[in-house]
Design a protein around this motif. Structure first.
Motif, short mmCIF file in Angstrom:
data_model
loop_
_atom_site.label_atom_id
_atom_site.label_comp_id
_atom_site.label_asym_id
_atom_site.label_seq_id
_atom_site.Cartn_x
_atom_site.Cartn_y
_atom_site.Cartn_z
N LEU A 50 46.50 35.39 55.06
CA LEU A 50 45.25 35.36 54.30
C LEU A 50 44.63 36.75 54.21
O LEU A 50 44.06 37.11 53.17
CB LEU A 50 44.28 34.37 54.94
CG LEU A 50 44.63 32.89 54.76
CD1 LEU A 50 43.64 32.00 55.51
CD2 LEU A 50 44.66 32.51 53.28
N LEU A 51 44.72 37.55 55.28
CA LEU A 51 44.24 38.94 55.20
C LEU A 51 45.07 39.74 54.20
O LEU A 51 44.51 40.53 53.41
CB LEU A 51 44.29 39.59 56.58
CG LEU A 51 43.22 39.16 57.59
CD1 LEU A 51 43.47 39.83 58.93
CD2 LEU A 51 41.82 39.49 57.08
N LEU A 52 46.37 39.54 54.21
CA LEU A 52 47.22 40.20 53.23
C LEU A 52 46.88 39.75 51.82
O LEU A 52 46.85 40.56 50.88
CB LEU A 52 48.69 39.89 53.53
CG LEU A 52 49.33 40.64 54.69
CD1 LEU A 52 50.68 40.05 55.03
CD2 LEU A 52 49.48 42.12 54.35
N ALA A 53 46.60 38.47 51.65
CA ALA A 53 46.23 37.96 50.33
C ALA A 53 44.92 38.55 49.84
O ALA A 53 44.76 38.90 48.67
CB ALA A 53 46.13 36.43 50.37
N LEU A 54 43.93 38.70 50.76
CA LEU A 54 42.65 39.31 50.39
C LEU A 54 42.85 40.75 49.95
O LEU A 54 42.29 41.19 48.93
CB LEU A 54 41.68 39.23 51.57
CG LEU A 54 40.32 39.91 51.38
CD1 LEU A 54 39.55 39.27 50.23
CD2 LEU A 54 39.51 39.85 52.66
N ALA A 55 43.64 41.51 50.71
CA ALA A 55 43.88 42.90 50.35
C ALA A 55 44.64 43.01 49.03
O ALA A 55 44.30 43.82 48.16
CB ALA A 55 44.67 43.60 51.47
N ALA A 56 45.69 42.19 48.86
CA ALA A 56 46.47 42.24 47.61
C ALA A 56 45.64 41.85 46.42
O ALA A 56 45.75 42.46 45.33
CB ALA A 56 47.69 41.33 47.74
N SER A 57 44.78 40.84 46.56
CA SER A 57 43.95 40.41 45.44
C SER A 57 42.93 41.48 45.05
O SER A 57 42.65 41.68 43.87
CB SER A 57 43.23 39.10 45.79
OG SER A 57 42.33 39.30 46.87
N SER A 58 42.37 42.17 46.05
CA SER A 58 41.40 43.22 45.75
C SER A 58 42.06 44.40 45.05
O SER A 58 41.51 44.97 44.11
CB SER A 58 40.71 43.68 47.04
OG SER A 58 39.75 44.67 46.78
N VAL A 59 43.27 44.76 45.51
CA VAL A 59 44.00 45.85 44.83
C VAL A 59 44.32 45.43 43.40
O VAL A 59 44.18 46.21 42.45
CB VAL A 59 45.28 46.18 45.61
CG1 VAL A 59 46.16 47.14 44.81
CG2 VAL A 59 44.94 46.81 46.95
N ARG A 60 44.76 44.18 43.22
CA ARG A 60 45.14 43.71 41.89
C ARG A 60 43.95 43.74 40.92
O ARG A 60 44.08 44.14 39.77
CB ARG A 60 45.70 42.29 41.98
CG ARG A 60 46.09 41.70 40.64
CD ARG A 60 46.56 40.27 40.78
NE ARG A 60 47.85 40.18 41.43
CZ ARG A 60 48.06 39.69 42.64
NH1 ARG A 60 47.02 39.24 43.34
NH2 ARG A 60 49.25 39.64 43.16
N SER A 61 42.78 43.30 41.39
CA SER A 61 41.63 43.20 40.48
C SER A 61 40.97 44.54 40.20
O SER A 61 40.29 44.69 39.18
CB SER A 61 40.59 42.22 41.06
OG SER A 61 40.15 42.67 42.33
N ASN A 62 41.16 45.53 41.08
CA ASN A 62 40.46 46.80 40.91
C ASN A 62 41.36 47.96 40.49
O ASN A 62 40.92 48.84 39.75
CB ASN A 62 39.75 47.18 42.22
CG ASN A 62 38.58 46.28 42.53
OD1 ASN A 62 37.66 46.13 41.74
ND2 ASN A 62 38.61 45.64 43.69
N LEU A 63 42.61 47.98 40.95
CA LEU A 63 43.48 49.11 40.61
C LEU A 63 43.80 49.14 39.12
O LEU A 63 43.92 50.22 38.53
CB LEU A 63 44.76 49.04 41.44
CG LEU A 63 45.67 50.27 41.37
CD1 LEU A 63 44.95 51.51 41.88
CD2 LEU A 63 46.95 50.04 42.16
N THR A 64 43.95 47.97 38.50
CA THR A 64 44.23 47.91 37.07
C THR A 64 43.10 48.54 36.27
O THR A 64 43.32 49.40 35.40
CB THR A 64 44.45 46.46 36.63
OG1 THR A 64 45.53 45.90 37.37
CG2 THR A 64 44.75 46.38 35.15
N SER A 65 41.88 48.12 36.54
CA SER A 65 40.72 48.67 35.82
C SER A 65 40.50 50.13 36.18
O SER A 65 40.11 50.94 35.32
CB SER A 65 39.46 47.86 36.14
OG SER A 65 39.65 46.50 35.80
#
Length: 575
Positions: free
Chosen positions: A160-175
């Motif tokens: 779940l910690l990995l999922a939180l980090a991956a989701s934050s990178v996904r939603s912010n690195l693209t923009s």
């Protein structure tokens, strides 16, 4: 006179000469793409063989427990995307959000190699519980309870910690990457998104070719250590490129405004009572102040109306995501019970007995079948971008994003239908007791004599569906959203992807109960007695029904978009 808040937007420190800005913007975008490639390599290295890792002798999770854990991790990595986007918009800004997310990613990923060797497992999970001794089942139909998964709290917390980090990178690195080329024009932004998706799949290829092979045939400890190294390198590159990045301060979040408008439209009486009790509720909170003026109530209402139009379109994609994520869960489980050939075939005439024994233990990693999906994307995305789309545009036959998404749902339906047909054929061999034993890593699986290459069509079909459903869906969410809500709507798009994965996990859990199609009381870690073909056919029916619903909703959306109040929507939807 500079616009308000312009002083707080940090421009690249190295872009001072006339031609420097264009060169350094491209360099900054390239750095973002490299970070994305390494991060995706780590993500796929975690998810591709997660079922095999948990199903191994080290943890002894049965097939359904391991499959559910993989679906929960994949679903949470998308479901939590709005959290990272909201933190970036309201408090951190995209640069700080990506930096902290990569740091969390690096720390949490260290748990996987730590649990891949015995001393580390004992430190984090304790001793393996002894299997209770008891009498054998007195009758063929007796109920046998599955054991509690070993190390489940530790592994689920880490995932779940990995999922939180991956989701934050996904939603912010693209923009954040799009911010680097925003001043170079709309064409540069479109090219960035094309190369972004291409970079994602390059990371997947590197992960599946190298990491998946090492995990399955050599050692999970070494494979997961490579993942930690990829994330450490990504973190270093992102920090090293800081002087050339364009960073923007947080501009505040409209989540509260959208919730308030939703409350007013759904429950006007309750909203009126709340306003009467809290007359100052419409004033911005002290921690929500931003350097730029906030949107007016009219802009809030316009944004809310756009959100109401876009959400039904994105929600009907949820069953497609249920099908899409099968390739990293139940497709993997199915492949473990098909005949997997050796990488090096035996040649008695020219190799020693010891060398033949060593080579014969190297099986083709089951996760390599994901390469069929990835290669399709790597080949067809440039072909579509440079040849097919321009040709169709010249002939005025270029389909809209909504039409492409409907076509992608059809290919997803075909993929799961093919998987169900293959499973029916596999079960026929099982019922005739025609199985072969094969060692994968340190574990023995009983498989049908069908070659694993029969899974290639279902992976190819899901790859084609990704080109027509996922990429146009991303473009639709980005282009149809107002500028002030692009981050929020992109987060919702990824969040609904996670909803699809979690619904698939819930369906697997429901059908794994006693009496369900996936209930296998005699085969711990085996699916030989499970009716997974019926599960695939059920997914196909759900996908077909929602595809028809999507076509109807998309038709209504286009009619609304062509109205006098949204004259700019048709031009956006042609992409």
């Amino acid at each position: 006179m500079p616009a308000p808040g312009a002083a707080e937007e940090r421009r690249p420190l190295l872009g001072r000469r006339p031609r420097a800005p264009r060169r350094w913007r491209r360099t900054a975008a390239a750095a973002v793409l490299l970070v994305e490639t390494l991060e995706r390599a780590a993500f796929f290295g975690i998810s591709a063989n997660l079922v095999l890792y948990l199903n191994s002798a080290s943890f002894q999770w049965d097939g359904q427990q391991a499959s559910r854990a993989a679906l929960v991790f994949l679903g949470a990595s998308y479901l939590l995307a709005p959290v990272g986007g909201w933190l970036a918009d309201a408090y951190l800004g995209r640069y700080r959000a990506v930096t902290l997310s990569l740091l969390l990613y690096l720390v949490a990923s260290s748990l996987l190699p730590a649990t891949a060797f015995p001393d580390g497992r004992r430190s984090f999970c304790g001793e393996v519980p002894a299997s209770p001794l008891g009498p054998a089942c007195p009758s063929p139909g007796c109920t046998r309870v599955s054991p509690t998964p070993y190390c489940a709290p530790t592994l689920y917390s880490g995932l779940l910690l990995l999922a939180l980090a991956a989701s934050s990178v996904r939603s912010n690195l693209t923009s954040f990457g799009a911010d680097q080329v925003m001043d170079l024009g709309r064409h540069a932004s479109r090219r960035f998104f094309n190369w972004l998706y291409w970079s994602i799949n390059v990371g997947a290829v590197l992960s599946l070719l190298v990491v998946a092979f090492i995990q399955q045939n050599i050692d999970f400890l070494l494979g997961y250590s490579i993942i930690v190294g990829c994330l450490g390198l990504a973190f270093f590159i992102f920090l090293f490129a800081t002087p050339i990045f364009v960073t923007k301060p947080p501009t505040g979040s409209q989540v509260s405004s959208m919730l308030k408008l939703a409350l007013q439209n759904c429950c006007p009486r309750l909203s009126h009572r709340h306003s009467a009790r809290d007359p100052q509720g419409t004033q911005p909170l002290p921690d929500q102040r931003s350097p730029q003026p906030g949107p007016s109530p009219q802009e809030d209402m316009a944004n809310f109306q756009v959100l109401v139009k876009i959400l039904p379109v994105m929600v009907t994609l949820v069953p497609y995501w249920m099908v899409y994520f099968q390739m990293q869960s139940t497709y993997v489980l199915q492949g473990l019970h098909l005949r997997i050939p050796n990488i090096f075939p035996d040649h008695p005439a020219n190799s020693s007995v010891a060398l033949r024994a060593q080579r014969s233990s190297y099986k083709i990693p089951e996760a390599w079948l994901l390469l069929a999906n990835v290669v399709v994307v790597l080949i067809l995305v440039p072909v579509k971008d440079h040849l097919l789309d321009p040709l169709l545009q010249q002939c005025k036959l270029l389909p809209s994003a909504l039409q492409k998404m409907a076509l992608g749902m059809f290919f997803g339906f075909a993929s799961v239908l093919v998987a169900g047909g293959l499973e029916m054929e596999r079960l026929q061999y099982i019922h005739r007791n025609q199985t072969v034993s094969q060692q994968i890593g340190k574990d023995v699986y009983y498989a049908a004599p069908l070659s694993i290459w029969w899974q290639i069509p279902q992976y190819l079909l899901i790859g084609i569906s990704e080109i027509f459903a996922s990429i146009p869906g991303l473009e639709f969410a980005y282009s149809e959203a107002p500028r002030s809500m692009q981050g929020a709507i992109m987060g919702i798009f990824f969040c609904l992807s996670g909803v699809g994965s979690l619904l698939g996990s819930s369906l697997v859990a429901l059908l794994s109960l006693p009496g369900g199609w996936l209930y296998c009381p005699k085969d711990f870690g085996n699916i030989n007695n499970c009716r997974m073909d019926l599960y695939f056919f059920l997914l196909a029916c759900i996908q077909a029904a929602t595809a028809l619903l999507f076509i109807w909703i998309a038709g209504r959306y286009k009619r609304v978009a062509q109205g006098p109040t949204t004259q700019s929507c048709p031009s956006r939807d042609r992409g």
